[in-house]
Write a protein that holds these residues in place. Structure first.
Motif, PDB file in Angstrom:
ATOM      1  N   VAL A 118      -0.676  10.962  -4.594  1.00 41.59           N
ATOM      2  CA  VAL A 118      -2.048  10.624  -4.994  1.00 41.59           C
ATOM      3  C   VAL A 118      -2.018   9.712  -6.224  1.00 41.59           C
ATOM      4  CG1 VAL A 118      -4.180  11.582  -5.964  1.00 41.59           C
ATOM      5  CG2 VAL A 118      -3.140  12.645  -3.964  1.00 41.59           C
ATOM      6  N   MET A 119      -1.105  10.001  -7.152  1.00 43.65           N
ATOM      7  CA  MET A 119      -1.007   9.185  -8.361  1.00 43.65           C
ATOM      8  C   MET A 119      -0.646   7.738  -7.994  1.00 43.65           C
ATOM      9  SD  MET A 119       0.158  10.722 -11.863  1.00 43.65           S
ATOM     10  CE  MET A 119       1.839  11.132 -11.595  1.00 43.65           C
ATOM     11  N   ALA A 120       0.298   7.609  -7.049  1.00 47.10           N
ATOM     12  CA  ALA A 120       0.716   6.272  -6.622  1.00 47.10           C
ATOM     13  C   ALA A 120      -0.433   5.547  -5.924  1.00 47.10           C
ATOM     14  CB  ALA A 120       1.924   6.372  -5.687  1.00 47.10           C
ATOM     15  N   GLU A 121      -1.217   6.315  -5.172  1.00 48.84           N
ATOM     16  CA  GLU A 121      -2.341   5.720  -4.447  1.00 48.84           C
ATOM     17  C   GLU A 121      -3.397   5.193  -5.432  1.00 48.84           C
ATOM     18  OE1 GLU A 121      -5.186   7.400  -0.958  1.00 48.84           O
ATOM     19  OE2 GLU A 121      -3.340   8.526  -1.281  1.00 48.84           O
ATOM     20  N   ILE A 122      -3.676   6.012  -6.480  1.00 47.26           N
ATOM     21  CA  ILE A 122      -4.651   5.603  -7.502  1.00 47.26           C
ATOM     22  C   ILE A 122      -4.154   4.322  -8.188  1.00 47.26           C
ATOM     23  CG2 ILE A 122      -5.711   6.228  -9.718  1.00 47.26           C
ATOM     24  CD1 ILE A 122      -5.422   9.217  -8.799  1.00 47.26           C
ATOM     25  N   CYS A 123      -2.876   4.349  -8.592  1.00 42.71           N
ATOM     26  CA  CYS A 123      -2.318   3.187  -9.295  1.00 42.71           C
ATOM     27  C   CYS A 123      -2.348   1.945  -8.407  1.00 42.71           C
ATOM     28  CB  CYS A 123      -0.889   3.460  -9.766  1.00 42.71           C
ATOM     29  SG  CYS A 123      -0.840   4.641 -11.132  1.00 42.71           S
ATOM     30  N   ALA A 124      -2.072   2.138  -7.105  1.00 41.14           N
ATOM     31  CA  ALA A 124      -2.031   0.989  -6.191  1.00 41.14           C
ATOM     32  C   ALA A 124      -3.398   0.306  -6.115  1.00 41.14           C
ATOM     33  CB  ALA A 124      -1.569   1.433  -4.806  1.00 41.14           C
ATOM     34  N   PHE A 126      -5.700   0.224  -8.460  1.00 37.62           N
ATOM     35  CA  PHE A 126      -5.947  -0.546  -9.694  1.00 37.62           C
ATOM     36  C   PHE A 126      -4.971  -1.717  -9.844  1.00 37.62           C
ATOM     37  CE2 PHE A 126      -8.262   3.370 -10.657  1.00 37.62           C
ATOM     38  CZ  PHE A 126      -9.475   2.818 -11.045  1.00 37.62           C
ATOM     39  N   ASN A 127      -3.774  -1.577  -9.291  1.00 34.15           N
ATOM     40  CA  ASN A 127      -2.838  -2.720  -9.291  1.00 34.15           C
ATOM     41  C   ASN A 127      -3.449  -3.899  -8.558  1.00 34.15           C
ATOM     42  OD1 ASN A 127       0.288  -0.829  -9.052  1.00 34.15           O
ATOM     43  ND2 ASN A 127      -0.889  -1.491 -10.817  1.00 34.15           N
ATOM     44  N   ARG A 128      -4.147  -3.597  -7.456  1.00 36.13           N
ATOM     45  CA  ARG A 128      -4.775  -4.686  -6.697  1.00 36.13           C
ATOM     46  C   ARG A 128      -5.862  -5.367  -7.514  1.00 36.13           C
ATOM     47  NH1 ARG A 128      -4.045  -1.205  -2.218  1.00 36.13           N
ATOM     48  NH2 ARG A 128      -6.194  -0.494  -2.115  1.00 36.13           N
ATOM     49  N   LEU A 129      -6.435  -4.629  -8.495  1.00 32.55           N
ATOM     50  CA  LEU A 129      -7.447  -5.222  -9.384  1.00 32.55           C
ATOM     51  C   LEU A 129      -6.786  -5.803 -10.642  1.00 32.55           C
ATOM     52  CD1 LEU A 129     -10.167  -2.413  -9.155  1.00 32.55           C
ATOM     53  CD2 LEU A 129     -10.187  -4.645  -8.018  1.00 32.55           C
ATOM     54  N   ASN A 130      -5.438  -5.897 -10.583  1.00 32.61           N
ATOM     55  CA  ASN A 130      -4.691  -6.528 -11.672  1.00 32.61           C
ATOM     56  C   ASN A 130      -4.528  -5.678 -12.932  1.00 32.61           C
ATOM     57  OD1 ASN A 130      -3.216  -8.796 -11.540  1.00 32.61           O
ATOM     58  ND2 ASN A 130      -4.956 -10.212 -11.687  1.00 32.61           N
ATOM     59  N   THR A 234     -16.946   2.251  -8.847  1.00 30.00           N
ATOM     60  CA  THR A 234     -17.567   2.368  -7.518  1.00 30.00           C
ATOM     61  C   THR A 234     -16.587   1.869  -6.458  1.00 30.00           C
ATOM     62  OG1 THR A 234     -19.740   2.090  -8.493  1.00 30.00           O
ATOM     63  CG2 THR A 234     -19.582   1.733  -6.126  1.00 30.00           C
ATOM     64  N   LEU A 235     -15.941   0.741  -6.761  1.00 28.81           N
ATOM     65  CA  LEU A 235     -14.958   0.202  -5.827  1.00 28.81           C
ATOM     66  C   LEU A 235     -13.785   1.162  -5.655  1.00 28.81           C
ATOM     67  CD1 LEU A 235     -14.070  -3.239  -5.058  1.00 28.81           C
ATOM     68  CD2 LEU A 235     -12.107  -1.969  -5.911  1.00 28.81           C
ATOM     69  N   PHE A 236     -13.339   1.748  -6.785  1.00 27.67           N
ATOM     70  CA  PHE A 236     -12.221   2.684  -6.717  1.00 27.67           C
ATOM     71  C   PHE A 236     -12.553   3.873  -5.805  1.00 27.67           C
ATOM     72  CE2 PHE A 236     -10.727   6.811  -8.362  1.00 27.67           C
ATOM     73  CZ  PHE A 236      -9.399   6.716  -7.960  1.00 27.67           C
ATOM     74  N   LYS A 238     -14.738   4.150  -3.418  1.00 26.10           N
ATOM     75  CA  LYS A 238     -14.821   3.764  -2.010  1.00 26.10           C
ATOM     76  C   LYS A 238     -13.424   3.570  -1.403  1.00 26.10           C
ATOM     77  CE  LYS A 238     -19.407   1.571  -2.170  1.00 26.10           C
ATOM     78  NZ  LYS A 238     -20.130   2.448  -1.220  1.00 26.10           N
ATOM     79  N   GLU A 239     -12.532   2.932  -2.158  1.00 29.31           N
ATOM     80  CA  GLU A 239     -11.168   2.697  -1.672  1.00 29.31           C
ATOM     81  C   GLU A 239     -10.430   4.018  -1.477  1.00 29.31           C
ATOM     82  OE1 GLU A 239      -8.858  -0.412  -1.826  1.00 29.31           O
ATOM     83  OE2 GLU A 239     -10.748  -1.295  -1.169  1.00 29.31           O
ATOM     84  N   MET A 240     -10.662   4.932  -2.430  1.00 34.40           N
ATOM     85  CA  MET A 240      -9.888   6.174  -2.443  1.00 34.40           C
ATOM     86  C   MET A 240     -10.429   7.182  -1.421  1.00 34.40           C
ATOM     87  SD  MET A 240      -7.326   7.397  -4.362  1.00 34.40           S
ATOM     88  CE  MET A 240      -6.468   8.949  -4.252  1.00 34.40           C
ATOM     89  N   PHE A 241     -11.751   7.279  -1.322  1.00 37.98           N
ATOM     90  CA  PHE A 241     -12.330   8.374  -0.529  1.00 37.98           C
ATOM     91  C   PHE A 241     -13.114   7.917   0.694  1.00 37.98           C
ATOM     92  CE2 PHE A 241     -11.725  10.148  -4.750  1.00 37.98           C
ATOM     93  CZ  PHE A 241     -11.065  11.342  -4.450  1.00 37.98           C
ATOM     94  N   GLY A 242     -13.569   6.663   0.705  1.00 41.21           N
ATOM     95  CA  GLY A 242     -14.304   6.206   1.878  1.00 41.21           C
ATOM     96  C   GLY A 242     -15.458   5.290   1.519  1.00 41.21           C
ATOM     97  N   GLU A 243     -15.600   4.277   2.337  1.00 38.25           N
ATOM     98  CA  GLU A 243     -16.560   3.200   2.121  1.00 38.25           C
ATOM     99  C   GLU A 243     -18.001   3.710   1.988  1.00 38.25           C
ATOM    100  OE1 GLU A 243     -17.492  -0.449   1.237  1.00 38.25           O
ATOM    101  OE2 GLU A 243     -15.412   0.186   1.610  1.00 38.25           O
TER     102      GLU A 243
END
Ligand code: PHE
Length: 343
Positions: A118-124, A126-130, A234-236, A238-243
């Protein structure tokens, strides 16, 4: 010696040699037998030397017979040699006690721990948001954990953190927010950082553990507003839990953010209708956030007239429990393979 005598002698020699070959038990013994009968000074040769008495007609008969015996003995020696070799191999294989027909051992493969996952997923996300990943020490000073985050001495907010002290002014960090101060001290804006890590609080029940994980995020630049914070979170969510999930920002308080908010998402289990997961409220609290208090900037010599920023922090265990429907936090730390194998 007459022809018959020589024939007899040769045939007796052959019998004798065959018997000895059969009895020999190793290749050096076999070589001795070979030299004894077939060697230049061997017995067969010795017999052939005494052919002087024989007539012209008789000699080829003995010559032929002795050649046959020679060939026969050479063959027997060769096959005994092979036999001994095979025996030797069989014995050494048996001594190895390895059953080459057994199936190979299947190596069990581990899996990534749900918290790491889950930690890696969260970081991934935010990594995409630079956002860049930075880590900080788990043993902290009062200065970084509290003072520079605008917790005044004796402020009641310090009590809320259930701190483990190591000695006066040295403690196990109660949140990942001290890394904000450490980064600000070293780096001028713009900064855009995500901080995964362990934190510690004197607290334990089915949803709290004395050690747990947080992911902190912060962004400081010119012109950053609360709208940026809302957009990113908000974007996070949606990405993490669903659109389809909605977010809600409620006023809250943290000493190091002003204004502060608690962020909820609509319940992913019931889509907001109300269920056990969201305790019938339709909403699930997911993180704390806010605009970084100018008082924090003063400690790190950022110009609060020029720069603004937001920060947020979330509990990884809480998110993992929601995501996988886990009702007891201690399952994460018991290393029970029946639990871990499910991920
Ligand atoms: N550090 C806060 C906590 O642990 C969470 C938080 C982080 C709140 C950043 C606001 C901004 O409770």
């Amino acid at each position: 010696m007459s022809l018959e005598e020589i024939k007899n002698k040769l045939e007796n020699l052959e019998k004798q040699a065959v018997a000895e070959i059969a009895q020999v038990n190793d290749s050096s013994g076999l070589e001795i037998v070979r030299v004894q009968y077939l060697g230049k000074k061997g017995e067969l040769t010795a017999v052939l030397r005494g052919l002087g008495d024989l007539s012209e007609n008789e000699r080829p008969v003995i010559g032929k017979l002795s050649n046959e015996i020679k060939n026969c003995l050479a063959k027997k020696i060769a096959s005994r040699e092979q036999e001994l070799k095979d025996q030797h191999e069989a014995v050494s294989l048996a001594n190895l006690k390895v059953d080459l027909t057994l199936p190979g051992e299947v190596l069990t493969q581990g899996s990534i721990h749900p918290i790491s996952e889950v930690m890696a997923e969260i970081c991934a996300i935010f990594n995409r948001l630079n956002f860049a990943v930075v880590e900080g020490p788990e043993i902290e000073t009062d200065y970084y954990n509290f003072e520079a985050l605008n917790f005044p001495p004796d402020h009641p907010a310090r009590d809320m953190q259930d701190t483990f002290f190591i000695e006066d002014k040295v403690l196990l960090r109660t949140h990942t927010s001290p890394v904000q101060v450490r980064v600000f001290e070293k780096q001028k804006p713009p900064v855009k950082i995500i901080v995964p890590g362990k934190v510690y609080r004197h607290d334990a029940d089915v949803s709290h553990s004395p050690m747990f994980h947080q992911v902190e995020g912060f962004l400081v630049d010119e012109g950053v507003t609360f709208a940026d914070l809302k957009g990113v979170l908000t974007l996070f969510i949606k990405e993490m839990f669903g659109e389809q999930l909605a977010t809600r920002f409620r006023p809250s308080f943290f000493p190091f953010t002003e204004p502060s908010a608690e962020v909820d998402m609509s319940c992913f289990a019931c889509q907001g209708a109300g269920c056990q997961v969201c305790k019938n409220s339709g909403w699930i609290e997911i993180l704390g956030a806010g605009m970084i208090d100018p008082a924090v900037f003063k400690y790190v010599k950022y110009n609060p007239e020029k720069y603004t920023g937001f920060a947020f922090g979330m509990g990884v265990e809480r998110i993992a429990m929601l995501k996988y429907g886990i009702d007891n936090i201690s399952l994460f730390y018991e290393n029970d393979l029946r639990f871990l194998k499910q991920f």
